[in-house]
Design an enzyme around this catalytic site. Structure first.
Site, PDB file in Angstrom:
ATOM      1  N   ASN A  48       6.753  -7.488   6.349  1.00 29.76           N
ATOM      2  CA  ASN A  48       5.430  -7.122   6.947  1.00 29.76           C
ATOM      3  C   ASN A  48       4.239  -7.921   6.663  1.00 29.76           C
ATOM      4  O   ASN A  48       4.050  -8.225   5.320  1.00 29.76           O
ATOM      5  CB  ASN A  48       5.362  -5.560   6.392  1.00 29.76           C
ATOM      6  CG  ASN A  48       3.967  -5.100   7.094  1.00 29.76           C
ATOM      7  OD1 ASN A  48       3.892  -4.748   7.926  1.00 29.76           O
ATOM      8  ND2 ASN A  48       3.112  -4.850   6.155  1.00 29.76           N
ATOM      9  N   GLU A  49       3.559  -8.405   7.582  1.00 27.20           N
ATOM     10  CA  GLU A  49       2.315  -9.000   7.227  1.00 27.20           C
ATOM     11  C   GLU A  49       2.413 -10.174   6.103  1.00 27.20           C
ATOM     12  O   GLU A  49       1.475 -10.299   5.171  1.00 27.20           O
ATOM     13  CB  GLU A  49       0.964  -8.047   6.829  1.00 27.20           C
ATOM     14  CG  GLU A  49       0.684  -7.175   7.835  1.00 27.20           C
ATOM     15  CD  GLU A  49      -0.301  -6.057   7.582  1.00 27.20           C
ATOM     16  OE1 GLU A  49      -0.991  -6.160   6.484  1.00 27.20           O
ATOM     17  OE2 GLU A  49      -0.592  -5.089   8.310  1.00 27.20           O
ATOM     18  N   TYR A  81      -6.586  -3.441  12.881  1.00 30.91           N
ATOM     19  CA  TYR A  81      -7.440  -2.335  12.090  1.00 30.91           C
ATOM     20  C   TYR A  81      -8.873  -2.611  12.575  1.00 30.91           C
ATOM     21  O   TYR A  81      -9.740  -2.301  11.869  1.00 30.91           O
ATOM     22  CB  TYR A  81      -7.493  -2.326  10.877  1.00 30.91           C
ATOM     23  CG  TYR A  81      -6.029  -1.603  10.365  1.00 30.91           C
ATOM     24  CD1 TYR A  81      -5.615  -0.217  10.273  1.00 30.91           C
ATOM     25  CD2 TYR A  81      -4.888  -2.399  10.065  1.00 30.91           C
ATOM     26  CE1 TYR A  81      -4.579   0.471   9.873  1.00 30.91           C
ATOM     27  CE2 TYR A  81      -3.589  -1.813   9.566  1.00 30.91           C
ATOM     28  CZ  TYR A  81      -3.606  -0.675   9.745  1.00 30.91           C
ATOM     29  OH  TYR A  81      -2.263   0.061   9.440  1.00 30.91           O
ATOM     30  N   ASN A 131      -0.317  -5.726  13.621  1.00 33.29           N
ATOM     31  CA  ASN A 131      -1.014  -4.596  12.781  1.00 33.29           C
ATOM     32  C   ASN A 131      -2.388  -4.922  12.820  1.00 33.29           C
ATOM     33  O   ASN A 131      -2.844  -5.995  12.349  1.00 33.29           O
ATOM     34  CB  ASN A 131      -0.462  -4.623  11.458  1.00 33.29           C
ATOM     35  CG  ASN A 131       1.143  -4.412  11.393  1.00 33.29           C
ATOM     36  OD1 ASN A 131       1.737  -4.128  12.338  1.00 33.29           O
ATOM     37  ND2 ASN A 131       1.689  -4.572   9.950  1.00 33.29           N
ATOM     38  N   LYS A 153      -4.075   7.807   6.868  1.00 33.69           N
ATOM     39  CA  LYS A 153      -4.001   7.456   8.074  1.00 33.69           C
ATOM     40  C   LYS A 153      -2.868   8.402   8.701  1.00 33.69           C
ATOM     41  O   LYS A 153      -2.649   7.887   9.959  1.00 33.69           O
ATOM     42  CB  LYS A 153      -3.747   6.119   8.140  1.00 33.69           C
ATOM     43  CG  LYS A 153      -4.841   5.121   7.690  1.00 33.69           C
ATOM     44  CD  LYS A 153      -4.760   3.732   8.046  1.00 33.69           C
ATOM     45  CE  LYS A 153      -6.098   3.025   7.640  1.00 33.69           C
ATOM     46  NZ  LYS A 153      -5.720   2.689   6.102  1.00 33.69           N
ATOM     47  N   TYR A 174     -11.232  -1.430   9.213  1.00 37.29           N
ATOM     48  CA  TYR A 174     -11.325  -2.555   8.268  1.00 37.29           C
ATOM     49  C   TYR A 174     -12.232  -3.601   8.633  1.00 37.29           C
ATOM     50  O   TYR A 174     -13.154  -4.104   7.826  1.00 37.29           O
ATOM     51  CB  TYR A 174     -10.055  -3.330   7.618  1.00 37.29           C
ATOM     52  CG  TYR A 174      -9.120  -2.304   6.766  1.00 37.29           C
ATOM     53  CD1 TYR A 174      -9.666  -1.675   5.672  1.00 37.29           C
ATOM     54  CD2 TYR A 174      -8.021  -2.178   7.271  1.00 37.29           C
ATOM     55  CE1 TYR A 174      -8.783  -0.720   5.005  1.00 37.29           C
ATOM     56  CE2 TYR A 174      -6.945  -1.246   6.636  1.00 37.29           C
ATOM     57  CZ  TYR A 174      -7.400  -0.509   5.553  1.00 37.29           C
ATOM     58  OH  TYR A 174      -6.554   0.079   4.664  1.00 37.29           O
ATOM     59  N   ASP A 203       0.787  -1.267   0.064  1.00 40.19           N
ATOM     60  CA  ASP A 203       0.136   0.063   0.060  1.00 40.19           C
ATOM     61  C   ASP A 203       0.962   1.442   0.058  1.00 40.19           C
ATOM     62  O   ASP A 203       0.791   2.234   0.631  1.00 40.19           O
ATOM     63  CB  ASP A 203      -1.055  -0.019   1.398  1.00 40.19           C
ATOM     64  CG  ASP A 203      -1.782   1.124   1.407  1.00 40.19           C
ATOM     65  OD1 ASP A 203      -2.372   1.507   0.161  1.00 40.19           O
ATOM     66  OD2 ASP A 203      -2.062   1.438   2.482  1.00 40.19           O
ATOM     67  N   GLU A 219       0.856  -1.422  14.110  1.00 37.32           N
ATOM     68  CA  GLU A 219       0.324  -0.723  13.058  1.00 37.32           C
ATOM     69  C   GLU A 219      -1.376  -0.677  13.779  1.00 37.32           C
ATOM     70  O   GLU A 219      -1.661  -1.631  14.169  1.00 37.32           O
ATOM     71  CB  GLU A 219       0.097  -1.207  11.636  1.00 37.32           C
ATOM     72  CG  GLU A 219       1.079  -0.924  10.686  1.00 37.32           C
ATOM     73  CD  GLU A 219       0.827  -1.367   9.443  1.00 37.32           C
ATOM     74  OE1 GLU A 219      -0.193  -1.560   9.047  1.00 37.32           O
ATOM     75  OE2 GLU A 219       2.047  -1.868   8.708  1.00 37.32           O
ATOM     76  N   TRP A 277      -0.181   3.918  12.904  1.00 36.37           N
ATOM     77  CA  TRP A 277       0.018   3.991  11.526  1.00 36.37           C
ATOM     78  C   TRP A 277      -0.788   5.349  10.961  1.00 36.37           C
ATOM     79  O   TRP A 277      -2.119   5.174  11.123  1.00 36.37           O
ATOM     80  CB  TRP A 277      -0.876   2.781  10.869  1.00 36.37           C
ATOM     81  CG  TRP A 277      -0.378   2.466   9.261  1.00 36.37           C
ATOM     82  CD1 TRP A 277      -1.310   2.662   8.319  1.00 36.37           C
ATOM     83  CD2 TRP A 277       0.941   2.371   8.738  1.00 36.37           C
ATOM     84  NE1 TRP A 277      -0.561   2.502   6.915  1.00 36.37           N
ATOM     85  CE2 TRP A 277       0.607   2.218   7.461  1.00 36.37           C
ATOM     86  CE3 TRP A 277       2.119   1.919   9.339  1.00 36.37           C
ATOM     87  CZ2 TRP A 277       1.907   2.021   6.548  1.00 36.37           C
ATOM     88  CZ3 TRP A 277       3.217   1.723   8.571  1.00 36.37           C
ATOM     89  CH2 TRP A 277       3.180   1.967   7.007  1.00 36.37           C
TER      90      TRP A 277
HETATM   91  C1  GCB Z   1      -1.546  -2.376   6.484  1.00 35.20           C
HETATM   92  C2  GCB Z   1      -0.042  -2.346   5.828  1.00 35.20           C
HETATM   93  C3  GCB Z   1       0.342  -0.830   5.420  1.00 35.20           C
HETATM   94  C4  GCB Z   1      -1.084  -0.173   5.079  1.00 35.20           C
HETATM   95  C5  GCB Z   1      -2.114   0.012   6.067  1.00 35.20           C
HETATM   96  C6  GCB Z   1      -3.350   0.451   5.704  1.00 35.20           C
HETATM   97  O1  GCB Z   1      -1.690  -3.530   7.171  1.00 35.20           O
HETATM   98  O2  GCB Z   1       0.821  -3.047   6.564  1.00 35.20           O
HETATM   99  O3  GCB Z   1       1.168  -1.021   4.467  1.00 35.20           O
HETATM  100  O4  GCB Z   1      -0.648   1.023   4.660  1.00 35.20           O
HETATM  101  O5  GCB Z   1      -2.353  -1.460   6.345  1.00 35.20           O
HETATM  102  O6  GCB Z   1      -3.600   1.651   5.861  1.00 35.20           O
HETATM  103  O7  GCB Z   1      -4.215  -0.199   5.052  1.00 35.20           O
END
Ligand code: GCB
Length: 572
Positions: free
Chosen positions: A414-415, A445, A443, A545, A449, A161, A481, A526
């Protein structure tokens, strides 16, 4: 491969500035790449080229570009060996001296160099061409996919991303070393009582006998505090001043090569911070004291320059980190310019150092866009070749950054899709540093999400998950994150997602949970600032973000974080 340094035995010529620049078209043969570029475009180095020009064809170009300039080898270098050094060519670089190919490097965020002593004489000028390719495939790190449309145009897609900025985003150098010289230095520090110990290995050119290597360590006042001799050994520093988060102290570890009659042949210095790192139970200790990470997942990303290293932005970003009370950041999602690591050493900022292995997760995209998940680990997707590129990226990162006091954790990927079939087979051979897998970086959300906008439900889910990990592993955990897209200036009394108020409430919710979980040893939000991404329906001129906007103005959340992190700082 040591970073070039000007010392009494080494010289350095910086090649930054405007270079001739051109796209390479698909039918141009490689033999033609070294031909002089005349009166065309000029591109700044260091900078990604994508946003500098207005031509969409350059912005969206998939393939090779050429950078070219004239260089003169200083005429005083007749006794020296000399090299061209490229700090980063994203993602593949080829270097030519006049018409001669000298080196190729794959991996967009680590340096490489090539000796050119035999090709150009001191005092002579030469044409330096660097060809750079930005293509990402299933075997590159990060991976990507290229599709060719009906009109023959190539289109690059990828799962990470952030925008696939390309070019020469860091400095280029010409540097000299003496015939007999120091090739590498490794320092590892320890503390015994009030003394600091620097264990070291110096690798010099083959012909240098070990006893001709001399070491001296000086403190910040330039006073010699320890000496040693030989290619390997230990230096003891009495009443050591430790490198502490927020209070850096750096010794200079100076290695010298002396000839049999004690004449100085070569000298090179490494800034060495003496500190210890330990994971004990569910705590992360720096110098024997529990450390709580506060700070950011960052990006190297600014307007116009893309990923171009810019010292003004670097200093400003560190100022903002200081202001907000952050003590750390992660180099998400690739190694940063070495100048950033040097600066973090000097500022006492703690770093989680990450490779460019990002986007190794095909399930995530099918989760976001719907559709059937393609397996991540397969012959056609991430395979043995991808793993070898990943291993190489780890080796190069550790080789470059091993001496930095600021680096306390390495992030291998990462992930990645770690619970999918095939993940174990992919990761097990990357066991270079598997003994260090004792911190869980998460990480998450919830509230964005998933449970979008429903912070009550998100809070319950988050706590349930963290307690689950705590029970399962008992290892320290960092939230590396968590965040919500927020459009600066959008306000709502209803905590509307995307508003500044929602971002505040979102973070407060996470922090309530963090404070209830024993094993949490840190939080990195993040992201530090809004940043550019590829075009997506859920991205409005990039990812929003940021705690700061892309031009580093604070959103409301910045003040909330400042209050919390300053409070945490005051307690330590
Ligand atoms: C994540 C990723 C990061 C993205 C973020 C997002 O999990 O590691 O690279 O920018 O989510 O904002 O979706």
């Amino acid at each position: 491969m040591l970073k070039p340094q000007a010392t009494s035995t080494r010289e350095l010529v910086n090649l930054d500035g405007l270079w001739s620049f051109a796209l390479v078209t698909d039918n141009e043969k490689e033999q033609a790449w070294t031909e002089p570029l005349q009166k065309g475009l000029e591109a700044p180095v260091p900078a990604s080229y994508n946003d500098v020009f207005l031509d969409r064809a350059i912005h969206d170009h998939v393939g090779w570009v050429r950078y070219q300039r004239q260089v003169i080898v200083p005429r005083g270098w007749s006794q020296e060996r000399y090299f061209v050094r490229v700090e980063a060519a994203t993602h593949q670089g080829l270097v030519f001296v006049n018409d001669t190919f000298v080196v190729e490097h794959i991996g967009g965020y680590t340096p490489f160099d090539a000796e050119i002593t035999h090709l150009v004489k001191p005092g002579q000028a030469f044409r330096l061409t660097i060809a750079v390719n930005n293509e990402l495939t299933n075997t590159t790190i990060p991976p990507g996919k290229i599709e060719v449309s009906a009109n023959g145009k190539k289109k690059q897609t990828y799962l990470h991303d952030f925008y696939n900025y390309a070019g020469l985003a860091r400095s280029v150098w010409l540097y000299s070393v003496p015939e007999q010289h120091i090739e590498d230095i490794t320092v590892v520090t320890d503390v015994q009582g009030s003394a600091g110990i620097i264990k070291y290995t110096v690798k010099a050119s083959d012909s240098v006998p070990s006893q001709q290597i001399k070491i001296s360590v000086t403190d910040e006042d330039g006073k010699v505090v320890g000496q040693a001799s030989g290619a390997q050994g230990e230096v003891k520093i009495d009443s050591v001043k430790l490198w502490q988060p927020g209070a850096a102290y750096l010794y200079q570890f100076q290695a010298q090569v002396r000839s049999a009659d004690a004449q100085l042949t070569d000298t090179y210095s490494v800034a060495a911070g003496v500190r210890t790192i330990e994971v004990r139970g569910n705590k992360f200790l720096i110098n024997n004291k529990p450390f709580y990470f506060t700070g950011f997942g960052k990006h190297e990303d600014t307007a116009v320059r893309g990923k171009g290293h810019d010292p003004a932005y670097m200093v400003h970003d560190f100022q903002l980190m200081d202001w907000i009370g952050a003590n750390s950041f992660r180099t998400s999602h690739y190694p940063y310019a070495e100048e950033v690591m040097d600066f973090a050493d000097r500022r006492g900022i703690v770093v989680i150092d990450e490779t460019a292995a990002v986007g190794l997760n095909l399930a995530i995209s099918s989760g976001l866009f719907g559709g059937v998940a393609t397996p991540t680990w397969s012959h056609e997707t991430c395979n043995d070749k991808t793993r070898e590129a990943n291993a190489q990226a780890i080796r190069e990162l550790v080789a470059r950054d091993k001496n930095h006091a600021c680096v306390v954790l390495w992030s291998v990927s990462n992930e990645p899709s770690s619970s999918e079939e095939g993940a174990r087979e992919y990761f097990e051979p990357l066991d270079l540093i598997s003994d260090l897998f004792d911190v869980l970086c998460l990480n998450r959300y919830y509230g964005w999400y998933t449970q979008m906008g429903d912070l009550e439900a998100a809070e319950a889910k988050l706590e349930e998950e963290l307690l689950g990990w705590e029970k399962k592993h008992g290892k320290p955990m960092i939230m590396t994150e968590y965040g919500a897209d927020t459009l600066a200036g959008l306000h709502s009394l209803h905590d509307l997602p995307w508003s500044e108020e929602f971002q505040v409430r979102f973070y407060k919710m996470y922090h309530r949970v963090h404070d209830r979980i024993e094993s949490m040893i840190g939080e990195q939000v993040w992201n530090f600032a809004d940043f550019q991404t590829s075009i997506q329906i859920f991205r409005v001129d990039g990812n929003k973000k940021g705690i700061f906007t892309r031009d580093r103005k604070p959103k409301t959340i910045a003040y909330t974080l400042r209050k919390r992190w300053m409070g945490i700082k005051a307690q330590t």
